[in-house]
Scaffold this motif. Structure first.
Motif, PDB file in Angstrom:
ATOM      1  N   PRO A 113      16.915 -37.616 -18.203  1.00  0.00           N
ATOM      2  CA  PRO A 113      17.103 -36.709 -17.065  1.00  0.00           C
ATOM      3  C   PRO A 113      18.500 -36.861 -16.474  1.00  0.00           C
ATOM      4  CG  PRO A 113      15.467 -38.419 -16.562  1.00  0.00           C
ATOM      5  CD  PRO A 113      15.941 -38.658 -17.952  1.00  0.00           C
ATOM      6  N   MET A 114      19.000 -35.813 -15.862  1.00  0.00           N
ATOM      7  CA  MET A 114      20.347 -35.832 -15.284  1.00  0.00           C
ATOM      8  C   MET A 114      20.276 -35.321 -13.853  1.00  0.00           C
ATOM      9  SD  MET A 114      22.358 -34.187 -18.523  1.00  0.00           S
ATOM     10  CE  MET A 114      21.543 -32.617 -18.460  1.00  0.00           C
ATOM     11  N   ARG A 115      21.050 -35.980 -12.982  1.00  0.00           N
ATOM     12  CA  ARG A 115      20.986 -35.625 -11.555  1.00  0.00           C
ATOM     13  C   ARG A 115      22.377 -35.317 -11.038  1.00  0.00           C
ATOM     14  NH1 ARG A 115      18.895 -41.269  -9.620  1.00  0.00           N
ATOM     15  NH2 ARG A 115      20.468 -41.847 -11.154  1.00  0.00           N
ATOM     16  N   ILE A 116      22.496 -34.213 -10.331  1.00  0.00           N
ATOM     17  CA  ILE A 116      23.792 -33.841  -9.767  1.00  0.00           C
ATOM     18  C   ILE A 116      23.600 -33.517  -8.286  1.00  0.00           C
ATOM     19  CG2 ILE A 116      23.623 -31.404 -10.501  1.00  0.00           C
ATOM     20  CD1 ILE A 116      26.692 -31.620 -11.140  1.00  0.00           C
ATOM     21  N   LYS A 169      21.495 -25.950 -13.997  1.00  0.00           N
ATOM     22  CA  LYS A 169      20.024 -26.020 -14.059  1.00  0.00           C
ATOM     23  C   LYS A 169      19.561 -25.775 -15.489  1.00  0.00           C
ATOM     24  CE  LYS A 169      18.348 -25.342  -9.427  1.00  0.00           C
ATOM     25  NZ  LYS A 169      17.384 -24.754  -8.525  1.00  0.00           N
ATOM     26  N   ALA A 170      20.182 -24.793 -16.136  1.00  0.00           N
ATOM     27  CA  ALA A 170      19.807 -24.478 -17.523  1.00  0.00           C
ATOM     28  C   ALA A 170      20.135 -25.634 -18.468  1.00  0.00           C
ATOM     29  CB  ALA A 170      20.508 -23.200 -17.969  1.00  0.00           C
ATOM     30  N   GLN A 171      21.180 -26.418 -18.125  1.00  0.00           N
ATOM     31  CA  GLN A 171      21.528 -27.608 -18.940  1.00  0.00           C
ATOM     32  C   GLN A 171      20.559 -28.758 -18.694  1.00  0.00           C
ATOM     33  OE1 GLN A 171      25.501 -29.065 -18.106  1.00  0.00           O
ATOM     34  NE2 GLN A 171      26.524 -27.229 -18.859  1.00  0.00           N
ATOM     35  N   GLY A 172      19.695 -28.601 -17.691  1.00  0.00           N
ATOM     36  CA  GLY A 172      18.703 -29.643 -17.415  1.00  0.00           C
ATOM     37  C   GLY A 172      19.043 -30.563 -16.252  1.00  0.00           C
ATOM     38  N   TRP A 173      20.042 -30.188 -15.455  1.00  0.00           N
ATOM     39  CA  TRP A 173      20.383 -31.023 -14.301  1.00  0.00           C
ATOM     40  C   TRP A 173      19.425 -30.745 -13.148  1.00  0.00           C
ATOM     41  CZ3 TRP A 173      24.467 -34.577 -14.118  1.00  0.00           C
ATOM     42  CH2 TRP A 173      25.326 -34.548 -15.222  1.00  0.00           C
ATOM     43  N   ARG A 174      18.997 -31.802 -12.478  1.00  0.00           N
ATOM     44  CA  ARG A 174      18.244 -31.667 -11.230  1.00  0.00           C
ATOM     45  C   ARG A 174      19.272 -31.697 -10.103  1.00  0.00           C
ATOM     46  NH1 ARG A 174      13.076 -35.440 -11.040  1.00  0.00           N
ATOM     47  NH2 ARG A 174      12.657 -33.958  -9.345  1.00  0.00           N
ATOM     48  N   ILE A 175      19.103 -30.833  -9.113  1.00  0.00           N
ATOM     49  CA  ILE A 175      20.177 -30.561  -8.164  1.00  0.00           C
ATOM     50  C   ILE A 175      19.817 -30.954  -6.733  1.00  0.00           C
ATOM     51  CG2 ILE A 175      21.566 -28.681  -7.193  1.00  0.00           C
ATOM     52  CD1 ILE A 175      21.570 -27.379  -9.881  1.00  0.00           C
ATOM     53  N   GLY A 176      20.708 -31.696  -6.080  1.00  0.00           N
ATOM     54  CA  GLY A 176      20.512 -32.097  -4.681  1.00  0.00           C
ATOM     55  C   GLY A 176      21.744 -31.806  -3.842  1.00  0.00           C
ATOM     56  N   LEU A 177      21.568 -31.910  -2.520  1.00  0.00           N
ATOM     57  CA  LEU A 177      22.662 -31.654  -1.582  1.00  0.00           C
ATOM     58  C   LEU A 177      22.821 -32.867  -0.666  1.00  0.00           C
ATOM     59  CD1 LEU A 177      24.482 -29.144  -0.710  1.00  0.00           C
ATOM     60  CD2 LEU A 177      22.862 -28.866   1.161  1.00  0.00           C
ATOM     61  N   CYS A 178      24.071 -33.262  -0.429  1.00  0.00           N
ATOM     62  CA  CYS A 178      24.350 -34.379   0.481  1.00  0.00           C
ATOM     63  C   CYS A 178      25.565 -34.004   1.330  1.00  0.00           C
ATOM     64  CB  CYS A 178      24.605 -35.648  -0.317  1.00  0.00           C
ATOM     65  SG  CYS A 178      24.984 -37.075   0.706  1.00  0.00           S
ATOM     66  N   THR A 179      25.299 -33.584   2.567  1.00  0.00           N
ATOM     67  CA  THR A 179      26.348 -33.106   3.457  1.00  0.00           C
ATOM     68  C   THR A 179      26.363 -33.921   4.744  1.00  0.00           C
ATOM     69  OG1 THR A 179      27.060 -31.197   4.783  1.00  0.00           O
ATOM     70  CG2 THR A 179      24.722 -31.341   4.342  1.00  0.00           C
ATOM     71  N   ASN A 180      27.518 -33.963   5.394  1.00  0.00           N
ATOM     72  CA  ASN A 180      27.579 -34.577   6.722  1.00  0.00           C
ATOM     73  C   ASN A 180      27.292 -33.562   7.831  1.00  0.00           C
ATOM     74  OD1 ASN A 180      27.928 -37.229   6.104  1.00  0.00           O
ATOM     75  ND2 ASN A 180      30.145 -37.293   6.464  1.00  0.00           N
ATOM     76  N   LYS A 181      27.133 -32.298   7.467  1.00  0.00           N
ATOM     77  CA  LYS A 181      26.755 -31.277   8.447  1.00  0.00           C
ATOM     78  C   LYS A 181      25.338 -31.616   8.928  1.00  0.00           C
ATOM     79  CE  LYS A 181      27.174 -26.194   7.957  1.00  0.00           C
ATOM     80  NZ  LYS A 181      28.601 -26.058   8.154  1.00  0.00           N
ATOM     81  N   PRO A 182      25.052 -31.464  10.213  1.00  0.00           N
ATOM     82  CA  PRO A 182      23.684 -31.767  10.652  1.00  0.00           C
ATOM     83  C   PRO A 182      22.646 -30.849   9.994  1.00  0.00           C
ATOM     84  CG  PRO A 182      25.183 -31.577  12.532  1.00  0.00           C
ATOM     85  CD  PRO A 182      25.935 -31.100  11.329  1.00  0.00           C
ATOM     86  N   MET A 183      21.376 -31.264  10.007  1.00  0.00           N
ATOM     87  CA  MET A 183      20.342 -30.523   9.277  1.00  0.00           C
ATOM     88  C   MET A 183      20.130 -29.107   9.819  1.00  0.00           C
ATOM     89  SD  MET A 183      18.581 -30.749   6.609  1.00  0.00           S
ATOM     90  CE  MET A 183      17.793 -32.223   5.933  1.00  0.00           C
ATOM     91  N   VAL A 184      20.186 -28.907  11.142  1.00  0.00           N
ATOM     92  CA  VAL A 184      19.902 -27.563  11.680  1.00  0.00           C
ATOM     93  C   VAL A 184      20.899 -26.521  11.145  1.00  0.00           C
ATOM     94  CG1 VAL A 184      19.838 -26.183  13.799  1.00  0.00           C
ATOM     95  CG2 VAL A 184      18.552 -28.330  13.671  1.00  0.00           C
ATOM     96  N   PRO A 185      22.219 -26.724  11.319  1.00  0.00           N
ATOM     97  CA  PRO A 185      23.136 -25.736  10.716  1.00  0.00           C
ATOM     98  C   PRO A 185      23.107 -25.720   9.191  1.00  0.00           C
ATOM     99  CG  PRO A 185      24.383 -27.515  11.769  1.00  0.00           C
ATOM    100  CD  PRO A 185      22.941 -27.691  12.153  1.00  0.00           C
ATOM    101  N   THR A 186      22.769 -26.852   8.566  1.00  0.00           N
ATOM    102  CA  THR A 186      22.669 -26.866   7.097  1.00  0.00           C
ATOM    103  C   THR A 186      21.548 -25.929   6.644  1.00  0.00           C
ATOM    104  OG1 THR A 186      23.532 -29.109   6.890  1.00  0.00           O
ATOM    105  CG2 THR A 186      22.191 -28.320   5.065  1.00  0.00           C
ATOM    106  N   ARG A 187      20.356 -26.091   7.246  1.00  0.00           N
ATOM    107  CA  ARG A 187      19.221 -25.221   6.886  1.00  0.00           C
ATOM    108  C   ARG A 187      19.555 -23.761   7.175  1.00  0.00           C
ATOM    109  NH1 ARG A 187      16.136 -27.556   3.232  1.00  0.00           N
ATOM    110  NH2 ARG A 187      15.363 -29.575   3.891  1.00  0.00           N
ATOM    111  N   GLY A 238      17.996 -41.632 -14.070  1.00  0.00           N
ATOM    112  CA  GLY A 238      18.899 -41.024 -15.051  1.00  0.00           C
ATOM    113  C   GLY A 238      20.327 -40.927 -14.581  1.00  0.00           C
ATOM    114  N   LEU A 239      21.091 -40.431 -15.493  1.00  0.00           N
ATOM    115  CA  LEU A 239      22.511 -40.253 -15.301  1.00  0.00           C
ATOM    116  C   LEU A 239      22.803 -39.392 -14.059  1.00  0.00           C
ATOM    117  CD1 LEU A 239      24.097 -39.272 -18.526  1.00  0.00           C
ATOM    118  CD2 LEU A 239      24.560 -37.885 -16.513  1.00  0.00           C
ATOM    119  N   CYS A 240      23.938 -39.650 -13.398  1.00  0.00           N
ATOM    120  CA  CYS A 240      24.173 -38.895 -12.167  1.00  0.00           C
ATOM    121  C   CYS A 240      25.646 -38.553 -11.957  1.00  0.00           C
ATOM    122  CB  CYS A 240      23.632 -39.650 -10.964  1.00  0.00           C
ATOM    123  SG  CYS A 240      24.312 -41.277 -10.762  1.00  0.00           S
ATOM    124  N   LEU A 241      25.860 -37.571 -11.097  1.00  0.00           N
ATOM    125  CA  LEU A 241      27.200 -37.079 -10.775  1.00  0.00           C
ATOM    126  C   LEU A 241      27.187 -36.542  -9.349  1.00  0.00           C
ATOM    127  CD1 LEU A 241      30.063 -36.165 -11.681  1.00  0.00           C
ATOM    128  CD2 LEU A 241      29.006 -34.109 -12.641  1.00  0.00           C
TER     129      LEU A 241
END
Ligand SMILES: O=C(O)COP(=O)(O)O
Ligand SMILES: [Mg+2]
Length: 220
Positions: free
Chosen positions: A4-7, A103-121, A162-165
């Motif tokens: 598995p791969m994670r980005i 996504k088609a290459q099989g990467w699972r995708i996440g978000l990591c921001t310093n913006k607070p959750m309310v404006p992020t959502r 798994g591998l990550c980026l």
């Protein structure tokens, strides 16, 4: 079987150019205090360490210092304005295509921001991206934020093994990746303050069309 791969992606200055909206929210915040306004370039330079630090930098730039009661009032106004601030925000060209390709290459995708959750959502909803990321860590999700490694590590953990980026645009993101020991792809067209060479990175790219190939190379 393929491992598995994670980005994980940063948000402001990486996936979206939100500086104009942040500038708009900052101007309203300054006006409410009768303070003079800042430029778009100044605004951009204050982004990166979350909303609390942003407001402190803003206040210091125009008033010379932080007065705690004023800072608190400004934080409240800024939070309210920030929640509504996405009408001027642009997705960088090629972002959606690149995410679909990953996504088609099989990467699972996440978000990591310093913006607070309310404006992020709010901004994710604005772009119809509510279901794009399997996990979202915002600046106020944990007690620590980037450049501490915890939110990136937590996002990766949610994505499994798994591998990550990590993909980001700033000094803060480069430092986070380094602290977490994660390979880092630097998007060069965001809000960094220093030359590309000054930021530790595994790969750098200026065009989102390049990222799927970079990720595939790292995943090899
Ligand atoms: O809101 C900030 O200060 C920075 O946000 P980012 O982590 O998505 O670049
Ligand atoms: Mg950023």
């Amino acid at each position: 079987m393929r491992a598995p791969m994670r980005i994980v992606f940063d948000l402001d200055g990486t996936l979206i150019d939100s500086a104009a909206d942040i500038h708009h929210a900052a101007s309203a915040t300054l006006r409410a205090e009768g303070l003079s306004e800042v430029t778009l370039a100044q605004t951009r330079s204050f982004v990166g360490n979350g909303a609390r630090v942003f407001v402190e930098r803003l206040e210091r730039a125009v008033a010379g210092s932080n007065i705690p009661e004023r800072t608190e009032r400004m934080r409240a106004v800024f939070a309210e304005e920030y929640r509504k601030a996405h009408g001027l925000t642009q997705v960088y060209p090629g972002v959606e295509e690149a995410l679909a390709a990953l996504k088609a290459q099989g990467w699972r995708i996440g978000l990591c921001t310093n913006k607070p959750m309310v404006p992020t959502r709010a901004v994710l909803k604005h772009f119809g991206w509510e279901d794009l990321f399997e996990t979202v860590f915002a600046g106020d999700s944990l007690t620590r934020m980037k450049p501490e490694p915890e939110p990136l590590e937590a996002a990766l953990e949610e994505l499994g093994e798994g591998l990550c980026l990590f993909v980001g645009d700033s000094e803060v993101d480069a430092a986070t990746a380094k602290a977490a020991g994660v390979p880092f792809a630097l998007y060069t067209e965001g809000y960094r303050k220093n030359p590309v060479e000054a930021l530790p990175h595994t790969e750098a790219f200026s065009d989102w069309a390049e990222l799927p190939a970079i990720a595939a190379r790292i995943a090899r």
